[in-house]
Each structure stands twice: as structure tokens, then as C-alpha cells.
Design a protein around this motif. Structure first.
Motif: not given
Length: 301
Positions: A10, A15, A64-65, A70, A82-83, A85-87
Motif C-alpha cells: 500500500s 502490509c 494498516y500501515r 505491517s 491513509r487507512h 488507501e490501505d483498504w
């Protein structure tokens, strides 16, 4: 149950996720899960995942990052942007897996991650269904019960973190505390509730980068609720002091294809004891309605 640790990227950072597969169902529908405000996949989520897998579903949970297993620095960085983007990265990764049915994907979110699930699904019409458990829907509604003096202190900490970021010295504040503590969550249920989900862990600490307190009032996933045209299950707690039931109900009413249930629960009791049993039963019934898994299991057997 077959368990495999899998990694995905990500924004250039590694991750880590856990894929759980049912033993007797091939190409099972897959549920993607991630935690709420500042927690990691190894607390709270496994109890739900086990029940889903037992019922014949695959589950992919991830950190999450900057959290849990991760990678990413600085650690404990809660951030809606940021979350999300991780999803998006996790969803794209799951769609590459040959071991699950990538045409039947469910997004599952709890508390803060409920908001992420709303926005992610709103932007991806190919998601089959969404399960939202006490979801964050409005930054303003979640902050209504916080004393002004506490908000002022948290906001000041957020500014300090922004400045500290330029010299690699992040500023942290507690995620949860007792009433009147200067913490992200300091209601009567927050202290015992978080401890019930997050006992002493080597790779987790009760803290978050303070800049989240500047972002939180602006994070309003309810704005995307009307775009959730896939079947959606929304569950709230009548006595929730973290996310008001009225705000969750208002968001559910904006979703074109939502089922809404309110349980006699606070924010955390949804995960434990008899209320957990009622909660998971609602979720499994919803999934059975969507996928008719009993018929599918008989066909495989």
C-alpha cells in the motif's frame, strides 16, 4: 480452517494480512476486515472471523500501515486518508487471489473502520455486500460529547504533531482513557471497553499520532451513504457513548439497500458475551440471505 499470512503493498509499504479459508468450501465468498481506531487485527476480529469461516466464508483481515505486523513509520499513525488507501490496496490484492471467489466480496467494518468500509464500497460498485458494526459516520457527531477544554488540548497536540513531523518527532496522545482524561476516547465505557479488546500486547500501545484530532472533525463518511447500493447490514448499540446510535441510524436511512438493527449494547459489548452472539447471528443471517450458503455447502458436499 486453513490460515495463511499474506503480504500486500500500500503506497509502497508492506502490509500484512491473514487469510482464513473454510476447509470444505471451494471458492468461498470472502469477507475483508480491518479494525477501528488504533487497534490491530489480532484483537477482537478473530472471534468474528472464526464464526464466518465456520459458516463457510473466507476471511481476509489486515493491519494498516504503521500498525501491528505491517510496516511503516512512524508507528501508531491513525489517519482516514491513509487507512482508505490501505483498504483500497487490500481490496485490489484480494481480487488477485485464486483461492476465493473474487466476484463475491464483503467489506466488514467496525467503528472507525466502518466509515472506511462505507467510503470504499461507495467507490466500488463491484463489492457484493457491506457489514457495518457501530460505524463511524460523522466526525462532528462523535465529538459532541467531548468537553471543549479536552477538544482544545487535543487540537493543540495535533498542531504540535504537525510541526514535529517536519523534524521526525511525532507527538502522541492516548487512544483511550478514563472520563476527563485527554485522550481520543474518554467516555465511561472507553477504558474497560478497550481493555476488553486489547489486553497487553507486545506490538500495540495505547497511543496515536495527535494530528488525527485535526482530521477527525472533517471525516464524515455519511456523505457517501447514499452511494451504497449493494446489500448493507448496519448494527448499532443503543447505549453507545462513542458513536451515537442516532447518527448511525441516520446514515443507514440514506443507504438504498440497508437493513438496520439496534442492540441493547454499548460500543464494545457488541464483541463479547450474549450480545456478541446476537450480533454475529444477525451478520450470519444477512450473509446467508445474500449468498444462500446452505445450498452452496450442500452442493459442494
Amino acid at each position: 480452517m486453513l490460515s495463511t499470512q499474506l503480504n500486500f503493498m500500500s503506497q509502497g509499504i508492506l502490509c500484512t494480512g491473514t487469510l482464513l479459508l473454510p476447509e470444505h468450501v471451494k471458492q468461498a465468498p470472502v469477507i475483508i476486515m480491518a479494525h477501528g481506531f488504533g487497534l490491530i487485527k489480532d484483537v477482537g476480529l478473530p472471534e468474528f472471523a472464526k464464526r464466518f469461516v465456520k459458516a463457510g466464508y473466507a476471511v481476509f483481515s489486515f493491519d494498516y500501515r504503521c500498525f501491528g505486523e505491517s510496516e511503516g513509520q512512524p508507528r501508531h499513525w491513525v489517519s482516514p486518508k491513509r487507512h482508505l488507501e490501505d483498504w483500497k490496496a487490500a481490496l485490489a490484492f484480494v481480487r488477485t487471489l485464486a483461492s476465493v471467489d473474487t466476484q463475491r466480496i464483503v467489506l466488514w467494518g467496525y467503528s472507525f473502520s466502518g466509515g472506511h468500509a462505507i467510503q470504499t464500497a461507495a467507490q466500488d460498485a463491484d463489492v457484493s455486500a457491506v457489514i457495518l458494526q457501530a460505524p463511524h459516520v460523522s466526525g462532528i457527531s462523535s465529538l459532541k460529547g467531548v468537553p471543549f477544554t479536552t477538544l482544545a488540548k487535543l487540537s493543540a497536540s495535533g498542531m504540535m504533531d504537525l510541526l514535529g513531523g517536519f523534524v521526525n518527532k511525532p507527538v502522541y496522545r492516548p487512544i483511550f482513557g478514563r472520563v476527563n482524561d485527554v485522550a481520543a476516547l474518554a467516555t465511561a465505557e472507553a477504558w474497560d471497553g478497550y481493555l476488553s479488546l486489547a489486553p497487553a500486547l507486545e506490538n500495540w500501545q495505547n497511543k496515536t499520532r495527535a494530528r488525527i484530532f485535526l482530521e477527525l472533525p472533517l471525516y464524515n463518511p455519511i456523505r457517501y451513504a447514499h452511494k451504497l447500493r449493494m446489500p448493507t447490514l448496519v448494527i448499532s448499540g443503543k447505549n453507545d457513548s462513542i458513536i451515537p446510535e442516532s447518527a448511525i441510524r441516520g446514515a443507514a436511512q440514506k443507504m438504498p439497500n440497508a437493513q438496520y438493527f439496534m442492540l441493547e449494547s454499548n460500543h464494545f459489548e457488541l464483541c463479547i458475551g450474549s450480545i456478541f452472539e446476537k450480533n454475529i447471528a444477525l451478520q450470519l443471517h444477512f450473509l446467508e440471505q445474500i449468498f444462500s450458503l446452505n445450498k452452496m455447502n450442500k452442493a459442494v458436499a
